[in-house]
Design a protein around this motif. Structure first.
Motif, PDB file in Angstrom:
ATOM      1  N   TYR A   1      40.506  13.857   4.134  1.00 11.86           N
ATOM      2  CA  TYR A   1      39.131  13.725   3.657  1.00 11.86           C
ATOM      3  C   TYR A   1      38.950  14.433   2.308  1.00 11.86           C
ATOM      4  N   GLN A   2      39.551  15.606   2.152  1.00 11.86           N
ATOM      5  CA  GLN A   2      39.461  16.321   0.875  1.00 11.86           C
ATOM      6  C   GLN A   2      40.127  15.520  -0.241  1.00 11.86           C
ATOM      7  N   LEU A   3      41.297  14.950   0.038  1.00 14.46           N
ATOM      8  CA  LEU A   3      41.985  14.139  -0.971  1.00 14.46           C
ATOM      9  C   LEU A   3      41.198  12.868  -1.258  1.00 14.46           C
ATOM     10  N   PHE A   4      40.629  12.255  -0.209  1.00 10.62           N
ATOM     11  CA  PHE A   4      39.795  11.071  -0.398  1.00 10.62           C
ATOM     12  C   PHE A   4      38.619  11.385  -1.324  1.00 10.62           C
ATOM     13  N   GLN A   5      37.938  12.516  -1.082  1.00  8.00           N
ATOM     14  CA  GLN A   5      36.802  12.889  -1.922  1.00  8.00           C
ATOM     15  C   GLN A   5      37.234  13.095  -3.371  1.00  8.00           C
ATOM     16  N   LEU A   6      38.346  13.770  -3.591  1.00  6.09           N
ATOM     17  CA  LEU A   6      38.860  14.001  -4.942  1.00  6.09           C
ATOM     18  C   LEU A   6      39.228  12.684  -5.613  1.00  6.09           C
ATOM     19  N   ALA A   7      39.928  11.816  -4.885  1.00  2.00           N
ATOM     20  CA  ALA A   7      40.339  10.530  -5.445  1.00  2.00           C
ATOM     21  C   ALA A   7      39.128   9.662  -5.782  1.00  2.00           C
ATOM     22  N   ALA A   8      38.128   9.660  -4.917  1.00  2.00           N
ATOM     23  CA  ALA A   8      36.919   8.874  -5.182  1.00  2.00           C
ATOM     24  C   ALA A   8      36.170   9.441  -6.385  1.00  2.00           C
ATOM     25  N   GLN A   9      36.106  10.761  -6.466  1.00  2.00           N
ATOM     26  CA  GLN A   9      35.421  11.428  -7.576  1.00  2.00           C
ATOM     27  C   GLN A   9      36.078  11.091  -8.914  1.00  2.00           C
ATOM     28  N   LYS A  10      37.394  11.004  -8.940  1.00  2.00           N
ATOM     29  CA  LYS A  10      38.125  10.707 -10.176  1.00  2.00           C
ATOM     30  C   LYS A  10      38.242   9.210 -10.439  1.00  2.00           C
ATOM     31  N   GLY A  11      37.728   8.401  -9.502  1.00  2.00           N
ATOM     32  CA  GLY A  11      37.805   6.956  -9.678  1.00  2.00           C
ATOM     33  C   GLY A  11      39.144   6.361  -9.294  1.00  2.00           C
ATOM     34  N   TYR A  12      39.981   7.141  -8.609  1.00  2.99           N
ATOM     35  CA  TYR A  12      41.300   6.671  -8.189  1.00  2.99           C
ATOM     36  C   TYR A  12      41.203   5.756  -6.969  1.00  2.99           C
ATOM     37  N   TYR A  13      40.172   5.944  -6.202  1.00  2.00           N
ATOM     38  CA  TYR A  13      40.048   5.242  -4.926  1.00  2.00           C
ATOM     39  C   TYR A  13      38.622   4.734  -4.810  1.00  2.00           C
TER      40      TYR A  13
ATOM     41  N   PRO B   1      36.198   3.126  -2.198  1.00  2.00           N
ATOM     42  CA  PRO B   1      35.981   2.703  -0.803  1.00  2.00           C
ATOM     43  C   PRO B   1      35.176   1.415  -0.762  1.00  2.00           C
ATOM     44  N   ALA B   2      35.270   0.725   0.336  1.00  2.00           N
ATOM     45  CA  ALA B   2      34.492  -0.497   0.520  1.00  2.00           C
ATOM     46  C   ALA B   2      33.007  -0.148   0.496  1.00  2.00           C
ATOM     47  N   GLY B   3      32.220  -1.088   0.048  1.00  4.90           N
ATOM     48  CA  GLY B   3      30.775  -0.895   0.018  1.00  4.90           C
ATOM     49  C   GLY B   3      30.202  -0.867   1.418  1.00  4.90           C
ATOM     50  N   PRO B   4      28.940  -0.467   1.533  1.00  5.16           N
ATOM     51  CA  PRO B   4      28.318  -0.416   2.851  1.00  5.16           C
ATOM     52  C   PRO B   4      28.215  -1.808   3.474  1.00  5.16           C
ATOM     53  N   ALA B   5      28.373  -1.855   4.765  1.00  3.23           N
ATOM     54  CA  ALA B   5      28.275  -3.130   5.491  1.00  3.23           C
ATOM     55  C   ALA B   5      26.817  -3.547   5.606  1.00  3.23           C
ATOM     56  N   GLU B   6      26.603  -4.829   5.597  1.00  8.70           N
ATOM     57  CA  GLU B   6      25.266  -5.375   5.822  1.00  8.70           C
ATOM     58  C   GLU B   6      24.915  -5.205   7.304  1.00  8.70           C
ATOM     59  N   PRO B   7      23.634  -5.029   7.607  1.00  7.74           N
ATOM     60  CA  PRO B   7      23.245  -4.877   9.021  1.00  7.74           C
ATOM     61  C   PRO B   7      23.743  -6.023   9.898  1.00  7.74           C
ATOM     62  N   SER B   8      23.771  -7.242   9.369  1.00  5.07           N
ATOM     63  CA  SER B   8      24.257  -8.372  10.168  1.00  5.07           C
ATOM     64  C   SER B   8      25.748  -8.237  10.474  1.00  5.07           C
ATOM     65  N   GLN B   9      26.513  -7.665   9.548  1.00  7.29           N
ATOM     66  CA  GLN B   9      27.940  -7.446   9.785  1.00  7.29           C
ATOM     67  C   GLN B   9      28.143  -6.388  10.869  1.00  7.29           C
ATOM     68  N   VAL B  10      27.350  -5.334  10.810  1.00 10.71           N
ATOM     69  CA  VAL B  10      27.433  -4.277  11.820  1.00 10.71           C
ATOM     70  C   VAL B  10      27.101  -4.852  13.191  1.00 10.71           C
ATOM     71  N   GLN B  11      26.060  -5.651  13.245  1.00 12.95           N
ATOM     72  CA  GLN B  11      25.651  -6.257  14.517  1.00 12.95           C
ATOM     73  C   GLN B  11      26.735  -7.189  15.053  1.00 12.95           C
ATOM     74  N   SER B  12      27.376  -7.927  14.173  1.00 15.34           N
ATOM     75  CA  SER B  12      28.440  -8.836  14.582  1.00 15.34           C
ATOM     76  C   SER B  12      29.607  -8.071  15.203  1.00 15.34           C
ATOM     77  N   VAL B  13      30.001  -6.969  14.574  1.00 14.27           N
ATOM     78  CA  VAL B  13      31.094  -6.158  15.099  1.00 14.27           C
ATOM     79  C   VAL B  13      30.694  -5.543  16.441  1.00 14.27           C
ATOM     80  N   ARG B  14      29.465  -5.064  16.522  1.00 19.92           N
ATOM     81  CA  ARG B  14      28.984  -4.488  17.793  1.00 19.92           C
ATOM     82  C   ARG B  14      29.041  -5.524  18.904  1.00 19.92           C
ATOM     83  N   HIS B  15      28.622  -6.737  18.572  1.00 16.43           N
ATOM     84  CA  HIS B  15      28.635  -7.812  19.559  1.00 16.43           C
ATOM     85  C   HIS B  15      30.068  -8.106  20.013  1.00 16.43           C
TER      86      HIS B  15
END
Length: 81
Positions: A49-61, A63-77
């Motif tokens: 998690y610490q390396l992820f935060q550093l990599a994201a901060q420097k633009g190295y990594y 992450p995927a954007g937030p899921a749409e509520p319909s996508q979350v509901q689909s996975v839950r289903h």
């Protein structure tokens, strides 16, 4: 090797290790070994998690954007949740 490649390579390796820990912990009957594996996993999760935060901060990594509520509901289903 550039910093970006090293960070992404390490993140990839740690993510693979974290997946392996779950299987090992689930199949370990010896409580002392189980505890050691859990402690090691916890430390690796914190480092990841610490390396992820550093990599994201420097633009190295990126992450995927937030899921749409319909996508979350689909996975839950699909999971029956």
């Amino acid at each position: 090797m550039q910093d970006k490649e090293m960070a992404n390579d390490i993140l990839s390796m740690i993510n693979g290790s974290l997946s392996s820990y779950a299987g090992m912990i689930a199949q370990t009957a010896n409580q002392q070994l189980r505890t050691t594996l859990q402690q090691t996993r916890n430390g690796d999760e914190q480092f990841q998690y610490q390396l992820f935060q550093l990599a994201a901060q420097k633009g190295y990594y990126q992450p995927a954007g937030p899921a749409e509520p319909s996508q979350v509901q689909s996975v839950r289903h699909q999971l029956g949740v």
